[in-house]
Design an enzyme around this catalytic site. Structure first.
Site, mmCIF file in Angstrom:
data_model
loop_
_atom_site.group_PDB
_atom_site.id
_atom_site.type_symbol
_atom_site.label_atom_id
_atom_site.label_comp_id
_atom_site.label_asym_id
_atom_site.label_seq_id
_atom_site.Cartn_x
_atom_site.Cartn_y
_atom_site.Cartn_z
ATOM 1 N N TYR A 8 0.838 -1.206 0.000
ATOM 2 C CA TYR A 8 0.000 0.000 0.000
ATOM 3 C C TYR A 8 0.871 1.254 0.000
ATOM 4 O O TYR A 8 0.693 2.153 -0.830
ATOM 5 C CB TYR A 8 -0.892 -0.041 1.242
ATOM 6 N N ASP A 32 -12.594 7.894 4.877
ATOM 7 C CA ASP A 32 -11.369 8.683 5.059
ATOM 8 C C ASP A 32 -11.684 10.165 4.947
ATOM 9 O O ASP A 32 -11.813 10.676 3.846
ATOM 10 C CB ASP A 32 -10.351 8.266 3.992
ATOM 11 N N ASP A 90 -1.147 13.596 10.527
ATOM 12 C CA ASP A 90 -0.878 12.351 11.263
ATOM 13 C C ASP A 90 -2.141 11.492 11.260
ATOM 14 O O ASP A 90 -3.208 11.963 11.674
ATOM 15 C CB ASP A 90 -0.456 12.665 12.702
ATOM 16 N N ASP A 93 -4.592 4.280 10.180
ATOM 17 C CA ASP A 93 -5.538 3.527 9.355
ATOM 18 C C ASP A 93 -5.821 2.175 9.987
ATOM 19 O O ASP A 93 -4.907 1.529 10.532
ATOM 20 C CB ASP A 93 -4.951 3.245 7.963
#
Lengths: 118, 118
Positions: A8, A32, A90, A93
């Site tokens: 990723y 997101d 910052d 995930d």
């Protein structure tokens, strides 16, 4: 799952939204940041990453990947140069995987207090 | 929510399971690690923390607290001295809050690959 996280970051670095999208299940969701409307399905997800990458953003892992049950969770920063200044967000995930080792659910945790230089 | 995380770390440092439990809603759940059976309710949660603290474990924040929507998410390590050696577990916790600013759901992400010195 750990290899998927490294791919990723590498795919993002290479600017390949297609490689990133390939890590996702066909019916995956991306939230997101958390609380925003979700992108649903690999096509919508690829378009979202294309847009993100167009900003020139780079990802930097900021600690070990936590792996447990069907999750990989990791701290990182998004770094970009924008209007003459360096900016940083910052983020943490959470990737949830299906049995085919595809990401089925991604949630990105970051908010206003995590944005620097904007 | 950020203050709650700092109080959590401080209360753990002080060895007060009661102070930690007071951060939780009466009907909160704790899943530590993710995939394990959940502790449900403040009483069960306080007993769980009493047991954790009995190991002499200390928490150390390892980066900024990510705050978004009703979540605070943070990377940290659990450090303990056990059978003559220093041990460390790298963890990421997600705290979800209710409208009263109490933690309603805690999930701790860590697995075998995050245990060092054991």
């Amino acid at each position: 799952m750990e290899a998927a996280v490294h791919e990723y970051v590498a795919a993002f670095e290479a600017g390949s939204a297609e490689r990133v999208a390939a890590l996702y299940a066909a019916d995956a969701t991306v939230e997101d940041p958390v609380g925003a409307p979700k992108y649903v399905g690999r096509e919508a997800i690829q378009a979202f990453y294309s847009q993100s990458m167009a900003t020139g953003a780079k990802l930097k892992l900021l600690g070990p990947i936590r792996v447990v049950a069907d999750y990989a969770v990791f701290p990182f920063s998004v770094n970009l140069h924008w209007e003459g200044g360096d900016r940083r967000i910052d983020v943490i995930d959470t990737f949830r995987f299906n049995d085919a080792n595809e990401i089925i659910e991604m949630r990105a945790f970051w908010g206003p207090t995590n944005m620097h230089g904007f």
